[in-house]
Design a protein around this motif. Sequence first.
Motif, short mmCIF file in Angstrom:
data_model
loop_
_atom_site.label_atom_id
_atom_site.label_comp_id
_atom_site.label_asym_id
_atom_site.label_seq_id
_atom_site.Cartn_x
_atom_site.Cartn_y
_atom_site.Cartn_z
N CYS A 50 -17.59 39.55 -51.12
CA CYS A 50 -18.62 38.83 -50.38
C CYS A 50 -18.09 38.40 -49.02
O CYS A 50 -16.95 37.95 -48.92
CB CYS A 50 -19.06 37.62 -51.19
SG CYS A 50 -20.35 36.69 -50.36
N LYS B 252 -20.04 36.28 -47.15
CA LYS B 252 -20.95 35.21 -46.75
C LYS B 252 -20.24 33.87 -46.56
O LYS B 252 -20.70 33.03 -45.80
CB LYS B 252 -22.05 35.04 -47.81
CG LYS B 252 -22.99 36.23 -47.94
CD LYS B 252 -24.04 36.20 -46.85
CE LYS B 252 -25.16 37.19 -47.08
NZ LYS B 252 -24.72 38.60 -47.05
N PHE B 253 -19.21 33.62 -47.29
CA PHE B 253 -18.45 32.37 -47.18
C PHE B 253 -19.31 31.12 -47.30
O PHE B 253 -19.28 30.25 -46.43
CB PHE B 253 -17.62 32.36 -45.88
CG PHE B 253 -16.48 33.35 -45.91
CD1 PHE B 253 -15.26 33.01 -46.49
CD2 PHE B 253 -16.65 34.64 -45.41
CE1 PHE B 253 -14.22 33.94 -46.54
CE2 PHE B 253 -15.61 35.57 -45.47
CZ PHE B 253 -14.40 35.21 -46.03
N CYS B 254 -20.08 31.03 -48.35
CA CYS B 254 -20.73 29.76 -48.66
C CYS B 254 -19.60 28.74 -48.82
O CYS B 254 -18.55 29.06 -49.40
CB CYS B 254 -21.54 29.86 -49.94
SG CYS B 254 -22.91 31.03 -49.80
N PHE C 201 -18.82 26.37 -50.64
CA PHE C 201 -18.34 25.92 -51.95
C PHE C 201 -17.65 27.02 -52.75
O PHE C 201 -17.08 26.75 -53.80
CB PHE C 201 -19.54 25.41 -52.79
CG PHE C 201 -20.70 26.37 -52.82
CD1 PHE C 201 -20.70 27.46 -53.68
CD2 PHE C 201 -21.78 26.22 -51.95
CE1 PHE C 201 -21.74 28.37 -53.69
CE2 PHE C 201 -22.84 27.13 -51.96
CZ PHE C 201 -22.81 28.20 -52.83
N CYS C 202 -17.70 28.26 -52.28
CA CYS C 202 -17.49 29.40 -53.18
C CYS C 202 -16.14 30.09 -53.01
O CYS C 202 -15.72 30.38 -51.88
CB CYS C 202 -18.62 30.40 -52.97
SG CYS C 202 -18.56 31.76 -54.15
N VAL D 268 -15.48 33.11 -54.24
CA VAL D 268 -15.61 34.57 -54.38
C VAL D 268 -15.03 35.36 -53.19
O VAL D 268 -14.29 36.32 -53.39
CB VAL D 268 -17.08 34.97 -54.67
CG1 VAL D 268 -17.31 36.46 -54.45
CG2 VAL D 268 -17.43 34.60 -56.10
N PRO D 269 -15.33 34.94 -51.95
CA PRO D 269 -14.77 35.72 -50.83
C PRO D 269 -13.24 35.76 -50.85
O PRO D 269 -12.64 36.67 -50.29
CB PRO D 269 -15.29 34.98 -49.60
CG PRO D 269 -16.55 34.30 -50.07
CD PRO D 269 -16.24 33.88 -51.48
N ASN E 240 -22.94 40.44 -54.11
CA ASN E 240 -23.96 40.37 -53.07
C ASN E 240 -24.67 41.71 -53.08
O ASN E 240 -24.65 42.45 -52.09
CB ASN E 240 -23.26 40.18 -51.73
CG ASN E 240 -23.88 39.07 -50.98
OD1 ASN E 240 -25.09 39.11 -50.73
ND2 ASN E 240 -23.09 38.10 -50.62
N GLN F 83 -29.57 27.64 -54.25
CA GLN F 83 -28.52 26.59 -54.31
C GLN F 83 -29.03 25.18 -54.05
O GLN F 83 -28.65 24.24 -54.73
CB GLN F 83 -27.34 26.88 -53.37
CG GLN F 83 -26.79 28.31 -53.41
CD GLN F 83 -26.19 28.74 -54.72
OE1 GLN F 83 -26.04 27.93 -55.64
NE2 GLN F 83 -25.85 30.01 -54.86
N ARG G 57 -25.32 28.42 -45.80
CA ARG G 57 -26.16 29.42 -46.43
C ARG G 57 -26.94 30.27 -45.41
O ARG G 57 -27.45 31.34 -45.76
CB ARG G 57 -27.15 28.76 -47.40
CG ARG G 57 -26.50 28.18 -48.64
CD ARG G 57 -26.07 29.26 -49.60
NE ARG G 57 -27.20 30.01 -50.13
CZ ARG G 57 -27.08 31.01 -51.01
NH1 ARG G 57 -25.87 31.39 -51.42
NH2 ARG G 57 -28.12 31.66 -51.46
FE1 SF4 Z 1 -20.91 34.96 -51.60
FE2 SF4 Z 1 -22.61 34.16 -53.50
FE3 SF4 Z 1 -20.23 32.93 -53.22
FE4 SF4 Z 1 -22.14 32.58 -51.35
S1 SF4 Z 1 -22.26 31.94 -53.54
S2 SF4 Z 1 -19.96 33.02 -50.98
S3 SF4 Z 1 -23.15 34.57 -51.35
S4 SF4 Z 1 -20.58 35.07 -53.83
#
Ligand code: SF4
Length: 439
Positions: free
Chosen positions: A159, A161-163, A165-166, A168-169, A204, A268, A280
Amino acid sequence: MADTRKLFIKTYGCQMNVYDSERMAEALGASGYALTDRADDADMILLNTCHIREKAAEKVYSELGRLKPLKAANPDLKIGVAGCVAQAEGEEIMRRQPLVDLVVGPQTYHRLPAMEEAVRKGARAVDTDFPEEDKFEHLPEPPRAMRGPTAFLTVQEGCDKFCAFCVVPYTRGAEVSRPVARILTEARDLVARGVREITLLGQNVNAYHGAGDGGSWTLARLIRELARIDGLERIRFTTSHPNDMDDDLIAAHGDEPKLMPYLHLPVQSGSDRILKAMNRKHTAESYLRLIERLRNARPDLLLSGDFIVGFPGETDQDFEDTMTLVRQVGYGQAYSFKYSARPGTPAAERPCVPDDVSSERLHRLQALLTDQQRAAQVAMVGRDVNVLFEKQGRTAGQMTGKSDYLHAVHVTDPSVERGQIRRVRIIESNTNSLAGVLV
Ligand code: SF4
Ligand code: 5AD
């Protein structure tokens, strides 16, 4: 080769981990491992972990602690940690838990056979690279065995997007899309082995942009191509970002009959202030407009979402804005979480909402979402739906499956077989499933 060794995999977290676990089992299958569903019977135990919230990582450490007696009883037992906790913690897992032999991240599990060999010779192996090569291109060819009627197929990972809180990236890395041709081959192979429904996966997924004929393909184009495969009856995809729902993907919900009327589209929060703080890059209003367009394309679309309460800085009014958005959308199903600070993410540096406040908000939000879920289920009573039957139910003669809307439906009828899609009239709504009779 000596007798087959037994592999036990426990999977945490998202569907992408479920898919990865299958592929890891295939990779180790080439090294002579067969899956077992009993940890106490295994020669190797792999925990395929999730790092999305704090408790998930802690669960891994306590699970590892529980494996101690098994290792004591069988010193040859090898224990591995895979997935996003492996990626994030790396060597730290080895330090915290000496019984672990192997740590492998989500991007390097094609190297499992070599790691297994090293571990068998007594080494402790850690591999959490982000390699140049595409792991999918380096996995052994899967066995051609028949399989159940539904399957996951990862088409995109990572991902950008770098939300705020997340993790995942950081754990899954940058967005990468698999080439179209490979996905089509894998899908055709699944269908040849009995699969009738494929769920396309990606962190994503609707940002998919894989290389195909004539350049880069969108997810909508990929779905339309998959829909041409004879024998593939249903297509789903998850998880999506509101900013990546392009016109063609919205249209596909209306004009592609194999694309199922269910969409997981996380928002969210319903507060623009919080959405901005979350990075977001959309507003509550733009999300609502998007939902409207989707429902214009497919009026019976069942919506699902993800919500975070207690994000740093969330006021009572921000939370009320989330409740308002939920009432405006009317979800058929949704997931909601208390914000959990993840080390290394921007939001982790910010002042927290007190835990009792977050808990109370989560409780209220979940009560509302549960009401909406029940209402959506009750609204199905009396309607006729298609059900793809997947397995035997809990009572004698009962079969269960999923409707187009992803509701669990059970029917007691001796003529129903696994893998069939049958027309079913819904007669009753239970807590988490629907009861039906064949039409
Ligand atoms: Fe990416 Fe989803 Fe995490 Fe946002 S919430 S950074 S879109 S994986
Ligand atoms: N705290 C709480 N929930 C989170 N999610 C992701 N990161 C966090 C976090 N730090 C939730 C989001 C996402 C879902 C998969 O998990 O709602 O959509």
